[in-house]
Every structure is written in structure tokens, then in C-alpha cells.
Design an enzyme around this catalytic site. Structure first.
Site, short mmCIF file in Angstrom:
data_model
loop_
_atom_site.label_atom_id
_atom_site.label_comp_id
_atom_site.label_asym_id
_atom_site.label_seq_id
_atom_site.Cartn_x
_atom_site.Cartn_y
_atom_site.Cartn_z
CG ASP A 1 2.58 1.16 4.24
OD1 ASP A 1 3.22 2.09 3.56
OD2 ASP A 1 2.19 0.14 3.94
CD GLU B 1 2.04 5.80 1.97
OE1 GLU B 1 2.29 5.81 0.96
OE2 GLU B 1 1.43 4.67 2.61
C1 GLC Z 1 3.27 2.18 0.76
C2 GLC Z 1 4.83 2.55 0.66
C3 GLC Z 1 5.43 1.76 -0.43
C4 GLC Z 1 4.83 0.09 -0.33
C5 GLC Z 1 3.29 0.13 -0.01
C6 GLC Z 1 2.81 -1.16 0.26
O1 GLC Z 1 2.82 2.93 -0.41
O2 GLC Z 1 5.20 3.86 0.73
O3 GLC Z 1 6.67 1.78 -0.42
O4 GLC Z 1 5.03 -0.47 -1.55
O5 GLC Z 1 2.94 1.21 0.88
O6 GLC Z 1 3.31 -1.35 1.77
#
Ligand code: GLC
Ligand code: CA
Length: 554
Positions: free
Chosen positions: A201, A243
Site C-alpha cells: 500500500d 501501489e
Molecule cells: C491506499 C488504499 C486506500 C487506503 C489508503 C490508506 O490508497 O488503496 O484504500 O485508504 O491507501 O491506507
């Protein structure tokens, strides 16, 4: 080059345990329920699952606020249930990736509680503090409009703490070696329990320098190599899927020039221009995005997706481009989020138009990379805009026409099941679609089956063909003496395209249609002339169907 990098030709399916299936009837999905649905997933043909966070959490950001990294949220089951599940997945040849949320913890995490209570606590320096409110406290929010600042005063600590996301998600001081060691320990723990890797993440923020005096955060890319080395030392074929919604010029920093950092990254650049192409039938920015993200180490891979659990972030498009996507797919204020995105599921964005849905998924399965499908999309599930922020596209899976769509026996599901209207479980559910050979579900199963037999997409080199029509995207992949070719017509009216192709070796000039019987021969001018219906798509093999007899080993 290692030949069996599994993620190069995988079909990834992402889901939340809490909204998939509730086995014990308390209204919350659980690992037992998910286990019972493994045969459904196996039948669909997916080869890897990505589980959203399921660890202990107060649940204020759908589990992205973790209060214990080493425990399963009791509502979902126990660690025992988790291991039963990874075992069940493994028996069916399905890999499991889990979310790794280590940029921040929940403010209820004992580390943070200890840190705020005592300035001498060893955990104090696990977070980012400031005695005064930093001058730039009202910049850098990830959820603008909902989130007002990135620094919040803590009455107990009597200092300000930094949070890139919501105020209940204090950022970890990821530059602290102790925090880094803990992070590896977390990876080591779950890898031991049978997962094949992590969807990491918010990677750019994890590796960013943080602090009250940091005005220009810098990414510490070297950290990525440490994560990878640790992981591959423990289990050789495990991976990290990052991500990172970043600009293409930094992509190679994430992959590593020698392929020594992240194995996979989501291709946000392609995602946004793909929606622009779907909205306008102009495929030029999409071709450009593919071009800009072409460079990657041989072992690196893109994750190709349409929608995920967050909003469709259009922040990287120009203002006019973004407006066009809003106009086409989310014109109302309630469709939009954070001033930059659309929070709807794909099916309602495309007005449930089956031709457009197939077109979109056909693109997802044939753009360069590994497809990542969201649960319920195989049914064309909708959204519930009465739910706040991103919860609208996180409703329970619709299994059948039974009460609550067969998700739970409880009268109180954790999130309401979509009921009534064109997307209600009464009309959109897995059980009925199983019986209908022409359903979205059976289409998806067939296309996944075919996609697995076209490894050229995951492994090969691609080139964008000149079709002479901006509405028709032509893509060719070459790999081990085999080639596949794809056409997509993004316009609503039929289009005719003509192009010549390179023949492989001694094979002929035929394009063999993999999905129907209308094959194509080059005409006297040496060109293929193909008419494609509005929103149509074609999957071809170049040459004959004896391609596998001709495939080489390198
Ligand atoms: C990323 C996730 C999202 C979450 C954020 C904080 O962007 O995809 O869903 O709210 O991280 O962890
Ligand atoms: Ca339950």
C-alpha cells in the site's frame, strides 16, 4: 530469464473477506465463507487472489488502519482459519497476495498509544512528531475535501503528528531502522503462513522522507531493494505488487534497473488514459501511456486494472481530458470524489451496456501486463451511492436470489447488499448467471480461459499497430516465435481498418480469430481489411493454429 515467473501470466482477483461470504451468520464475511467459495474462484479460472487488509483494525478505513499486524480481525476468523484458507487456495493452485499497509498504523495501535503517552517510549520515534504546527500542515492530503490537514495535534503527547491519510492513520517513521526491521518481520510472518507476496500500500509514501522540516519529500528507493531481498530470501517465488501512482519517468526507480526492486506495479498511467479512450473513442493518449510505460526489466510486470476498491483517480489527466471522462461516466457530484475521481463501479459507469463492458474487459485482458479483476465485476455488479466515499463500491458479493443475495443469513449485513433496481441481487447474481450461457459470468470465464492460453500478452514485447483510425487500437505481441494480435474499436459505430502484418517464419498471412470463426486473409495488396462492429473486439493469432508446434524455448 527465469521461465516460470508465475505473476507474468496470472489472473488476479481482488476481494475483501468482510464482504465476500459470511459463513457464521453474524453479517460479516469471514475466512470460512471465503474458503467455501474457493471452488467458485477456481472455476472462474483466476490464479491469484489479492486480499484487502484483514488484520485487527478499528475499521475506520475499511481495514487500512491496522491495530495489530500479527492478528486476524476476530470478526473474520482466527489465524487458524487463515491458514486453512491459504492451504485450500494452494490445493487449487491459487496464489494469495495480501495487502501490506505499513505507511501508517491505526491511532489505536499499541505502538502509537505508547508513543503518545510517553516521550521516552521506544515507540515515540516510530512516528513523526512536531512541537509546533508545521507551516505546510494544510498541504499534501491524499483525500482532499474529506481530510483537512496532514498534521494533527495530540492532546496526550502535546505535540503534532504527521498523517498522509486520515487523522486516525498516523504515519510510521519508516526511515527508523527499528521500524524497517519490524516491517520485514511482518512480511516474514505472513509469508510463513502461506501467502505468495504482498500488494504494498502507498509505496511512494512508505519510502518518502517525512518530518516537520521536510518541505520537499524525497523517495528513498534503496529501501525497495531491502524489502525484495528479504522476501526472496525467505521464499523465492514471492512477489511485491506496488501501489504507486507515479509519473512514468520514475517507474524504473520502482522496478530497479536490474529488476532488483518491485516485481509488479499497478499501471495507473494506462488506467486513466484507458478510461479517457473509453469515454472519447480517442486511443492516442492510451497508446502514448503504453509507450511511456513500456520500459521495465524483463522480470518486472504491470498490473492492468479497470476499477479497484478506491475511486477511479483521474488526477494524471489534463483538466479537459478529465472533464470528458466525468461527462461520460460520472457527471453528477455524487458520482465524484476528492475532486479528481469517480467512485462508481464499472458496470453503472458504462450504463450496463454489455458491448461496452466486454470491450473494457477485453482491453484489460490484452493490454501489456497481468490483469487484476475486482470481485463482482464478473457479474457486472453495481454500486450504492447512498454509502459514504468509497464504500459505495464495496458492497457484498451477490451470490443468489436468496435473502441478502446469499451473502449472509443475518438480517444485518455489515454493508447493505444492493437490492432492487437494475443492479440488485434479484437480477445480478452468480447463481442465475451460472445457468445462462450468455451471462457476463460465463463470458468472463471463457475469456479468462482464453487469456491464459495467450501468454504472449504477459510475457511478450508489444507494438501498437497503425490501424489508420484513432478509434481502433491495434496491438501485437511477439514471444518465442509466436504472435498474437488484438483489435479494439472504441467507437460506437462500426469501423473498417486495413493494415499489413509481419509474418513469422514460414507461416502464412492468416489471422486466426480465437473467439469466433471469421478469420482474415491478407488481400492482394498484402493488407488485412477488417470491419469491426461498434465497441467490437478481435483476438487473433498470427499464422495458423499450429503455433504451439512452432513455439521456441527462448
Ligand atoms: C491506499 C488504499 C486506500 C487506503 C489508503 C490508506 O490508497 O488503496 O484504500 O485508504 O491507501 O491506507
Ligand atoms: Ca461472519
Amino acid at each position: 530469464m527465469i521461465k516460470d515467473l508465475w505473476y507474468k501470466n496470472a489472473i488476479v482477483y481482488c476481494l475483501s473477506v468482510g464482504t465476500f461470504m459470511d459463513a457464521n451468520g453474524d453479517g460479516i464475511g469471514d475466512f470460512q465463507g471465503l474458503m467455501r467459495r474457493l471452488d467458485y474462484l477456481h472455476g472462474l479460472g483466476v490464479t491469484a487472489l489479492w486480499l484487502m487488509p484483514f488484520q485487527k483494525s478499528p475499521g475506520r478505513d475499511d481495514g487500512y488502519d491496522i491495530s495489530d499486524y500479527y492478528a486476524v480481525n476476530p470478526a473474520y476468523g482466527s489465524l487458524g482459519d487463515f491458514v486453512e484458507f491459504t492451504h485450500g487456495a494452494k490445493q487449487r493452485g491459487i496464489r494469495v497476495l495480501i495487502d501490506l499497509v505499513v505507511n501508517h498504523t491505526s491511532d489505536e495501535h499499541p505502538w502509537f498509544q505508547d508513543a503518545r503517552r510517553d516521550p521516552n517510549s521506544k515507540y515515540r520515534d516510530w512516528y513523526i512528531w512536531s512541537k509546533k504546527r508545521p507551516a505546510h500542515a494544510d498541504t499534501g492530503m491524499v483525500f482532499p475535501s474529506v481530510q483537512k490537514s496532514t498534521w494533527t495535534h495530540d492532546s496526550r503527547a502535546k505535540e503534532w503528528y504527521f498523517h498522509r491519510f486520515y487523522d486516525f492513520q498516523p504515519d510510521l517513521n519508516t526511515s527508523n531502522p527499528e521500524v524497517q526491521a519490524e516491517l520485514l518481520k511482518i512480511m516474514g510472518f505472513w509469508i510463513q503462513l502461506g501467502v505468495s507476496g504482498f500488494r504494498m500500500d502507498a509505496v511512494p509514501f512508505v519510502i518518502s522522507t517525512k518530518g516537520a522540516d521536510v518541505t520537499k519529500p524525497r523517495e528513498q528507493y534503496e529501501m525497495l531493494r531491502d524489502f525484495r531481498e528479504f522476501l526472496q530470501w525467505r521464499v523465492g517465488d514471492s512477489i511485491i505488487l506496488a501501489e504507486a501512482n507515479v509519473l512514468p519517468r520514475t517507474d524504473m526507480q520502482y522496478f530497479g534497473d536490474d529488476g532488483d526492486r518491485m516485481h509488479m506495479m499497478f499501471n495507473f498511467q494506462v488506467n486513466q488514459s484507458l478510461f479517457y479512450a473509453l469515454a472519447t473513442a480517442d486511443t492516442r493518449p492510451l497508446a502514448k501511456a503504453m509507450d511511456k510505460t513500456e520500459a521495465r526489466p524483463a522480470s518486472g510486470q504491470w498490473g492492468i486494472f479497470l476499477r479497484n476498491h478506491d475511486e477511479l483517480d483521474l488526477g494524471r489527466l489534463s483538466e479537459t481530458q478529465r472533464q470528458k471522462v466525468f461527462d461520460a461516466f460520472g457527471p453528477h457530484k455524487e458520482d465524484q470524489l476528492y475532486g479528481r475521481g469517480i467512485r462508481r463501479r464499472l458496470a453503472p459507469m458504462l450504463s450496463g451496456d454489455r458491448r461496452r463492458l466486454e470491450l473494457a474487459y477485453s482491453l484489460m485482458f490484452t493490454l501489456p501486463g497481468t490483469p487484476v479483476l475486482r470481485y463482482g465485476d464478473e457479474l457486472g455488479m453495481g454500486d450504492d451511492l447512498s454509502l459514504p466515499e468509497r464504500t459505495c463500491c464495496r458492497t457484498p458479493m451477490q451470490w443468489s436470489t436468496e435473502p441478502n443475495g446469499g451473502f449472509t443469513k443475518s438480517g444485518k449485513p455489515i454493508v447493505p447488499v444492493i437490492s432492487g433496481g437494475p443492479y440488485g441481487f434479484e437480477h445480478v447474481n452468480a447463481a442465475e448467471q451460472r445457468r445462462d450461457p450468455n451471462s457476463m459470468l460465463n463470458w468472463m470465464e471463457r475469456i479468462i480461459r482464453m487469456r491464459k492460453e495467450v501468454p504472449e500478452v504477459g510475457w511478450g514485447d508489444f507494438e501498437v499497430l497503425n490501424t489508420g483510425d484513432d478509434a481502433v487500437l491495434g496491438l501485437r505481441y511477439d514471444w518465442r516465435n509466436n504472435a498474437a494480435l488484438f483489435l479494439h474499436n472504441l467507437a460506437h459505430e462500426p469501423r473498417e481498418v486495413a493494415f499489413s502484418i509481419r509474418i513469422i517464419g514460414d507461416s502464412d498471412d492468416r489471422l486466426i480469430n480465437l473467439l469466433s470463426a471469421d478469420h482474415s486473409h491478407a488481400g492482394d495488396n498484402g493488407k488485412h481489411c477488417i470491419c469491426i462492429e461498434g465497441y467490437g473486439y478481435r483476438w487473433y493469432r498470427v499464422g495458423g493454429l499450429d503455433y504451439l508446434l512452432k513455439r521456441t524455448d527462448f
